[in-house]
Design a protein around this motif. Structure first.
Motif, PDB file in Angstrom:
ATOM      1  N   GLY A   1      58.455  76.636 -77.825  1.00  0.00           N
ATOM      2  CA  GLY A   1      57.758  76.892 -79.078  1.00  0.00           C
ATOM      3  C   GLY A   1      57.828  75.721 -80.026  1.00  0.00           C
ATOM      4  O   GLY A   1      56.837  75.361 -80.670  1.00  0.00           O
ATOM      5  N   GLN A   2      58.988  75.083 -80.134  1.00  0.00           N
ATOM      6  CA  GLN A   2      59.134  73.957 -81.035  1.00  0.00           C
ATOM      7  C   GLN A   2      58.346  72.743 -80.554  1.00  0.00           C
ATOM      8  O   GLN A   2      57.778  72.002 -81.363  1.00  0.00           O
ATOM      9  CB  GLN A   2      60.612  73.600 -81.207  1.00  0.00           C
ATOM     10  CG  GLN A   2      61.403  74.588 -82.042  1.00  0.00           C
ATOM     11  CD  GLN A   2      60.907  74.667 -83.469  1.00  0.00           C
ATOM     12  OE1 GLN A   2      60.339  73.721 -83.998  1.00  0.00           O
ATOM     13  NE2 GLN A   2      61.122  75.813 -84.102  1.00  0.00           N
ATOM     14  N   ALA A   3      58.303  72.522 -79.256  1.00  0.00           N
ATOM     15  CA  ALA A   3      57.517  71.403 -78.728  1.00  0.00           C
ATOM     16  C   ALA A   3      56.034  71.601 -79.039  1.00  0.00           C
ATOM     17  O   ALA A   3      55.339  70.664 -79.462  1.00  0.00           O
ATOM     18  CB  ALA A   3      57.731  71.278 -77.217  1.00  0.00           C
TER      19      ALA A   3
ATOM     20  N   ALA B   1      64.168  74.092 -84.498  1.00  0.00           N
ATOM     21  CA  ALA B   1      63.771  72.741 -84.891  1.00  0.00           C
ATOM     22  C   ALA B   1      63.591  71.920 -83.630  1.00  0.00           C
ATOM     23  O   ALA B   1      64.413  71.983 -82.710  1.00  0.00           O
ATOM     24  CB  ALA B   1      64.818  72.101 -85.804  1.00  0.00           C
ATOM     25  N   VAL B   2      62.515  71.150 -83.594  1.00  0.00           N
ATOM     26  CA  VAL B   2      62.263  70.329 -82.417  1.00  0.00           C
ATOM     27  C   VAL B   2      63.357  69.283 -82.246  1.00  0.00           C
ATOM     28  O   VAL B   2      63.647  68.840 -81.121  1.00  0.00           O
ATOM     29  CB  VAL B   2      60.866  69.667 -82.526  1.00  0.00           C
ATOM     30  CG1 VAL B   2      60.842  68.621 -83.625  1.00  0.00           C
ATOM     31  CG2 VAL B   2      60.441  69.066 -81.184  1.00  0.00           C
ATOM     32  N   TRP B   3      64.023  68.914 -83.352  1.00  0.00           N
ATOM     33  CA  TRP B   3      65.038  67.859 -83.304  1.00  0.00           C
ATOM     34  C   TRP B   3      66.331  68.334 -82.652  1.00  0.00           C
ATOM     35  O   TRP B   3      67.135  67.504 -82.205  1.00  0.00           O
ATOM     36  CB  TRP B   3      65.318  67.350 -84.715  1.00  0.00           C
ATOM     37  CG  TRP B   3      64.059  67.180 -85.502  1.00  0.00           C
ATOM     38  CD1 TRP B   3      63.649  67.903 -86.586  1.00  0.00           C
ATOM     39  CD2 TRP B   3      63.006  66.244 -85.239  1.00  0.00           C
ATOM     40  NE1 TRP B   3      62.421  67.484 -87.017  1.00  0.00           N
ATOM     41  CE2 TRP B   3      62.000  66.456 -86.204  1.00  0.00           C
ATOM     42  CE3 TRP B   3      62.820  65.240 -84.280  1.00  0.00           C
ATOM     43  CZ2 TRP B   3      60.826  65.704 -86.237  1.00  0.00           C
ATOM     44  CZ3 TRP B   3      61.649  64.502 -84.315  1.00  0.00           C
ATOM     45  CH2 TRP B   3      60.675  64.736 -85.282  1.00  0.00           C
ATOM     46  N   THR B   4      66.568  69.628 -82.609  1.00  0.00           N
ATOM     47  CA  THR B   4      67.753  70.150 -81.924  1.00  0.00           C
ATOM     48  C   THR B   4      67.418  70.715 -80.547  1.00  0.00           C
ATOM     49  O   THR B   4      68.296  70.814 -79.693  1.00  0.00           O
ATOM     50  CB  THR B   4      68.431  71.256 -82.762  1.00  0.00           C
ATOM     51  OG1 THR B   4      67.479  72.281 -83.059  1.00  0.00           O
ATOM     52  CG2 THR B   4      68.981  70.691 -84.053  1.00  0.00           C
TER      53      THR B   4
ATOM     54  N   GLY C   1      66.718  61.268 -82.912  1.00  0.00           N
ATOM     55  CA  GLY C   1      66.575  59.950 -83.514  1.00  0.00           C
ATOM     56  C   GLY C   1      65.194  59.678 -84.073  1.00  0.00           C
ATOM     57  O   GLY C   1      65.012  58.728 -84.851  1.00  0.00           O
ATOM     58  N   LEU C   2      64.209  60.503 -83.694  1.00  0.00           N
ATOM     59  CA  LEU C   2      62.846  60.307 -84.184  1.00  0.00           C
ATOM     60  C   LEU C   2      62.587  61.024 -85.507  1.00  0.00           C
ATOM     61  O   LEU C   2      61.541  60.808 -86.128  1.00  0.00           O
ATOM     62  CB  LEU C   2      61.833  60.798 -83.143  1.00  0.00           C
ATOM     63  CG  LEU C   2      61.838  60.086 -81.786  1.00  0.00           C
ATOM     64  CD1 LEU C   2      60.774  60.682 -80.882  1.00  0.00           C
ATOM     65  CD2 LEU C   2      61.626  58.593 -81.962  1.00  0.00           C
ATOM     66  N   GLN C   3      63.517  61.872 -85.937  1.00  0.00           N
ATOM     67  CA  GLN C   3      63.283  62.625 -87.172  1.00  0.00           C
ATOM     68  C   GLN C   3      63.047  61.717 -88.376  1.00  0.00           C
ATOM     69  O   GLN C   3      62.149  61.995 -89.188  1.00  0.00           O
ATOM     70  CB  GLN C   3      64.435  63.588 -87.446  1.00  0.00           C
ATOM     71  CG  GLN C   3      64.160  64.539 -88.605  1.00  0.00           C
ATOM     72  CD  GLN C   3      65.277  65.546 -88.823  1.00  0.00           C
ATOM     73  OE1 GLN C   3      66.367  65.412 -88.258  1.00  0.00           O
ATOM     74  NE2 GLN C   3      65.013  66.568 -89.615  1.00  0.00           N
TER      75      GLN C   3
ATOM     76  N   SER D   1      58.930  67.486 -90.040  1.00  0.00           N
ATOM     77  CA  SER D   1      60.133  66.672 -90.222  1.00  0.00           C
ATOM     78  C   SER D   1      61.328  67.463 -90.728  1.00  0.00           C
ATOM     79  O   SER D   1      62.420  66.907 -90.873  1.00  0.00           O
ATOM     80  CB  SER D   1      59.838  65.526 -91.196  1.00  0.00           C
ATOM     81  OG  SER D   1      59.422  66.026 -92.459  1.00  0.00           O
ATOM     82  N   ALA D   2      61.159  68.753 -90.986  1.00  0.00           N
ATOM     83  CA  ALA D   2      62.238  69.565 -91.553  1.00  0.00           C
ATOM     84  C   ALA D   2      63.291  69.913 -90.507  1.00  0.00           C
ATOM     85  O   ALA D   2      63.070  69.774 -89.297  1.00  0.00           O
ATOM     86  CB  ALA D   2      61.665  70.839 -92.158  1.00  0.00           C
ATOM     87  N   ASN D   3      64.434  70.404 -90.999  1.00  0.00           N
ATOM     88  CA  ASN D   3      65.523  70.819 -90.109  1.00  0.00           C
ATOM     89  C   ASN D   3      65.336  72.220 -89.550  1.00  0.00           C
ATOM     90  O   ASN D   3      66.153  72.657 -88.723  1.00  0.00           O
ATOM     91  CB  ASN D   3      66.861  70.789 -90.872  1.00  0.00           C
ATOM     92  CG  ASN D   3      67.310  69.375 -91.194  1.00  0.00           C
ATOM     93  OD1 ASN D   3      66.882  68.417 -90.556  1.00  0.00           O
ATOM     94  ND2 ASN D   3      68.159  69.236 -92.190  1.00  0.00           N
ATOM     95  N   HIS D   4      64.306  72.915 -90.004  1.00  0.00           N
ATOM     96  CA  HIS D   4      64.097  74.298 -89.567  1.00  0.00           C
ATOM     97  C   HIS D   4      62.618  74.611 -89.699  1.00  0.00           C
ATOM     98  O   HIS D   4      61.982  74.247 -90.681  1.00  0.00           O
ATOM     99  CB  HIS D   4      64.930  75.252 -90.436  1.00  0.00           C
ATOM    100  CG  HIS D   4      64.746  76.704 -90.126  1.00  0.00           C
ATOM    101  ND1 HIS D   4      65.394  77.325 -89.082  1.00  0.00           N
ATOM    102  CD2 HIS D   4      63.985  77.658 -90.727  1.00  0.00           C
ATOM    103  CE1 HIS D   4      65.048  78.608 -89.058  1.00  0.00           C
ATOM    104  NE2 HIS D   4      64.188  78.832 -90.041  1.00  0.00           N
ATOM    105  N   TRP D   5      62.062  75.264 -88.689  1.00  0.00           N
ATOM    106  CA  TRP D   5      60.661  75.702 -88.763  1.00  0.00           C
ATOM    107  C   TRP D   5      60.562  77.120 -88.234  1.00  0.00           C
ATOM    108  O   TRP D   5      61.078  77.439 -87.156  1.00  0.00           O
ATOM    109  CB  TRP D   5      59.734  74.808 -87.943  1.00  0.00           C
ATOM    110  CG  TRP D   5      58.295  75.175 -88.171  1.00  0.00           C
ATOM    111  CD1 TRP D   5      57.454  74.666 -89.126  1.00  0.00           C
ATOM    112  CD2 TRP D   5      57.527  76.157 -87.459  1.00  0.00           C
ATOM    113  NE1 TRP D   5      56.229  75.276 -89.065  1.00  0.00           N
ATOM    114  CE2 TRP D   5      56.244  76.199 -88.045  1.00  0.00           C
ATOM    115  CE3 TRP D   5      57.812  77.021 -86.404  1.00  0.00           C
ATOM    116  CZ2 TRP D   5      55.244  77.058 -87.603  1.00  0.00           C
ATOM    117  CZ3 TRP D   5      56.810  77.882 -85.970  1.00  0.00           C
ATOM    118  CH2 TRP D   5      55.545  77.888 -86.552  1.00  0.00           C
TER     119      TRP D   5
END
Length: 541
Positions: free
Chosen positions: A165-167, A438-441, A447-449, A494-498
Motif C-alpha cells: 500500500g505504501q509503495a 510510511a514508505v520510508w519504514t 535515505g531518500l526521505q 515526505s511525511a513520517n506517517h500516511w
C-alpha cells in the motif's frame, strides 16, 4: 512585478533548485535514527509474550521495531508481507497496547470498507468526472484514473499489506506532484473541451432523465450523513479531539494534560482543532475511552453539509451537482468522514479557500486556519499570498498574522508563558516518530526521505515565485490549484506517517486542477448572478 512567462519560469526554477538543495542537504544532515527506549531484542521478547500477540504468532513470523518516543517502542509482526499483530512496549509501563490485526483495520464505518460500496463510489466518481469523448480528453482521463486508484492503498492496508500500500500511494502521490506542477506551468490542455458533458450527464440525457445527477447527489449526501452519525468505526483521532476539547473546556491546554483517555500522543494538533471540537465536547464530553465520541461524528456530518452548501452556492449552475457528487465520491471520503477524523476540517477550510477565491482576505484566512490547526498547510501560505498585490496583500497578511497572534495569545492565556512551547513540543512528536504506515519504514529507502522533503519545499517556494512573477497564473484558480495539489501531495509523500484520511486534504485542489471543469457549461440564472458575483463562480469543485 510582472515578467514575461519565460523569465518568470526561469526565476522560479532557480528558486526551486536552490530550495531543493538546501532542504535536502539539511534533511540529510539532520536525519538519524533515535535510540529505542527499550532495546530491540527486549522489546520483541516482551511483545511476543503479550497474550493477544502470543495467540496469533506462528513460527517464521518476523518483527519490526519502530521508534515512537523516548520510552515507547512499537513492535509490528508480519507473516510474509502481511501484518498480523502489534504491541506497544514502554520502558516504564511495559505493554501499553496489544492486539491482532483484523480485516478491515478500521478508519470508518465497516460498511465503507466492503468491496461493493468501494467499487460503486469509484465508478460514480469516474462517471461524474470523465468527459466524453474519452480520446479527446486523454490526459484528463489518465489523471482521473490515477485519482480513482488512490482508494487501492486503503484496501491493501485493510488486508495488512502495508508495504504494498505504501509503495503504491508513494507512486500515486509522485504522479500528483508532477501533474500539478505541469498543469500550473503549462495550463490546461488545449485539446480539452470544457463544454462537453461528463459520462453520467451523457447517459442521463440518453435515458431521458435530466434530474439524475441531482437525484444521485441528494441520495449520496443523505447516505453520507446517515452513515457518519451512526458509524461504529471511530478512530483514535476522534477520541483525542474530543478528550482534548474536554480538557480545554476545563480551563487547561490539552498538551500534557490528556491523561483520562486511552489515546497515546493525542495532543499533537494545533489549538484550533480542539477549539473547533469544544462545542461538541460541551454536549458530549470525553473523559476516558469508555465515553461516546459521537461529537466527532456530528461535527463531521455538519462539515460535510457545509462543504456541499458551499459548492451548491458557488459552483456555476450547470456543474453544481456533478461537483457535489464528485466531492462525496472522492476516494476514501466516506470511509474517512465516518471515522470521525479531523482531516475533514482541513479539507473544508481548503475547499472554502478556493470557493472564496475572489475574496482574498477570507480565502487567506482559511489557509491560515488550516495551518494553525495542523501545521503542514502553513507551507501553502506563501503560495497563496503570492497572487495578491497592494491593499489586498496587506489586508490578507494582516488577517493571517492576526489569526496567528490570536492562537498564540490563547495559548498564553490558558497555559501561561510556557503554553506555546508545550504545544510545539507536543506537535514535534509527529516529526520524530516512526510509523508502519510510511514508505520510508516499509521499504529500504529511508535515505531518500530528505529528497522528498526537498522536492516538496522546492515546489512550494518555487511555485510561490512563479505565481508572484506570472500574473496570468496568479489569476487562474485552476493553475494555482495545480500547485496546491503538488505541494499537498509532496507533504504527504515526505511525511513520517500516511493514512487514507489524508486523501481528504487533496480533494478540493485535485478536483479543481485535474478534474475540473465538471459537467457541461450552463448559463447562470439571473437570480444566481445577483446573489453570487460572476467572478466567484468556479468551473469546478
Amino acid at each position: 512585478m510582472a515578467l514575461p512567462s519565460s523569465s518568470a519560469r526561469r526565476i522560479a526554477l532557480v528558486v526551486a533548485l536552490a530550495t531543493f538543495v538546501l532542504v535536502a542537504v539539511a534533511g540529510a544532515l539532520a536525519h538519524h535514527d533515535k535510540p529505542l527506549g527499550v532495546p530491540k531484542a527486549q522489546a520483541i521478547a516482551r511483545a511476543k509474550a503479550a497474550p493477544q500477540v502470543r495467540d496469533v504468532l506462528k513460527p517464521g513470523d518476523r518483527a519490526q521495531t519502530l521508534y515512537v518516543d523516548e520510552d515507547l517502542v512499537k513492535v509490528q509482526f508480519y507473516r510474509g508481507d502481511r501484518a498480523v499483530a502489534v504491541a506497544g512496549v514502554d520502558a516504564k509501563d511495559g505493554i501499553v497496547y496489544e492486539g491482532a490485526h483484523e480485516n478491515p483495520l478500521g478508519w470508518g464505518a465497516p460498511f465503507t470498507h466492503r468491496a461493493l460500496p468501494l467499487a460503486a463510489l469509484a465508478l460514480l466518481f469516474l462517471l461524474v468526472t470523465l468527459r466524453v469523448p474519452l480520446r479527446r480528453n486523454a490526459t484528463r482521463t489518465v489523471d482521473l484514473l490515477a485519482i480513482c486508484a488512490l482508494v487501492v492503498p486503503a484496501v491493501l492496508f485493510d488486508q495488512g499489506y502495508f508495504a504494498h500500500g505504501q509503495a503504491l500511494i508513494a507512486l500515486l502521490l509522485l504522479y500528483l506532484v508532477a501533474r500539478g506542477a505541469v498543469l500550473a506551468v503549462r495550463g490546461p490542455s488545449r485539446a480539452e473541451d470544457p463544454s462537453a458533458p461528463v459520462l453520467l450527464e451523457a447517459l442521463a440525457a440518453r435515458a431521458g432523465l435530466p434530474q439524475l445527477v441531482r437525484q444521485i447527489g441528494w441520495a449520496l449526501l443523505a447516505a453520507t450523513v446517515l452513515i457518519t452519525i451512526t458509524s461504529n468505526g471511530v478512530i483514535d483521532i476522534a477520541f483525542a479531539d474530543m478528550e482534548g476539547a474536554t480538557v480545554l473546556l476545563q480551563g487547561h491546554l490539552p498538551y500534557g494534560n490528556m491523561r483520562g483517555g486511552d489515546i497515546i500522543h493525542g495532543d499533537t494538533y494545533g489549538l484550533p482543532i480542539y477549539a473547533f471540537s469544544a462545542p461538541f465536547a460541551a454536549l458530549w464530553p470525553m473523559h476516558d475511552g469508555w465515553d461516546d465520541p459521537i461529537g466527532a461524528l456530528i461535527s463531521n456530518a455538519l462539515l460535510i453539509l457545509l462543504c456541499v452548501w458551499g459548492l451548491a452556492r458557488t459552483v456555476e449552475h450547470g456543474r453544481r451537482w456533478t461537483a457535489i457528487v464528485a466531492f462525496l465520491a472522492f476516494p476514501a471520503t466516506l470511509m474517512s468522514v465516518s471515522s470521525g477524523t479531523n482531516d475533514l476540517l482541513i479539507a473544508a477550510l481548503l475547499l472554502w479557500a478556493f470557493l472564496w477565491w475572489t475574496r482574498p482576505v477570507a480565502s487567506s484566512a482559511m489557509i491560515m486556519l488550516a495551518g494553525t490547526a495542523k501545521i503542514a498547510p502553513l507551507v501553502l501560505l506563501p503560495l497563496w499570498l503570492a497572487r495578491l498585490r497592494g491593499r489586498e496583500l496587506v489586508a490578507a497578511t494582516a488577517v493571517c498574522a492576526g489569526i496567528g497572534l490570536t492562537v498564540l495569545a490563547a495559548l498564553v492565556a490558558i497555559g501561561g508563558l510556557h503554553g506555546p512551547l508545550d504545544m510545539a513540543n507536543a506537535i514535534a512528536f509527529q516529526l520524530s516518530r516512526q510509523s508502519e504506515l510510511a514508505v520510508w519504514t516499509q521499504l529500504p529507502i529511508a535515505g531518500l526521505q530528505p529528497l522528498a522533503q526537498g522536492l516538496t519545499m522546492a515546489v512550494a517556494l518555487g511555485g510561490a515565485a512563479l505565481v508572484f512573477l506570472d500574473r496570468e497564473i496568479a489569476a487562474d484558480p485552476r493553475r494555482v490549484a495545480g500547485l496546491v495539489t503538488a505541494v499537498l501531495a509532496g507533504l504527504q509523500l515526505s511525511a513520517n506517517h500516511w493514512a487514507p484520511m489524508y486523501l481528504l486534504w487533496l480533494a478540493p485542489p485535485v478536483m479543481l486542477a485535474l478534474a475540473g471543469p465538471l459537467g457541461a457549461r450552463a448559463p447562470v440564472a439571473a437570480h444566481d448572478a445577483e446573489t453570487v458575483p460572476a467572478a466567484a463562480k468556479l468551473a469546478a469543485a
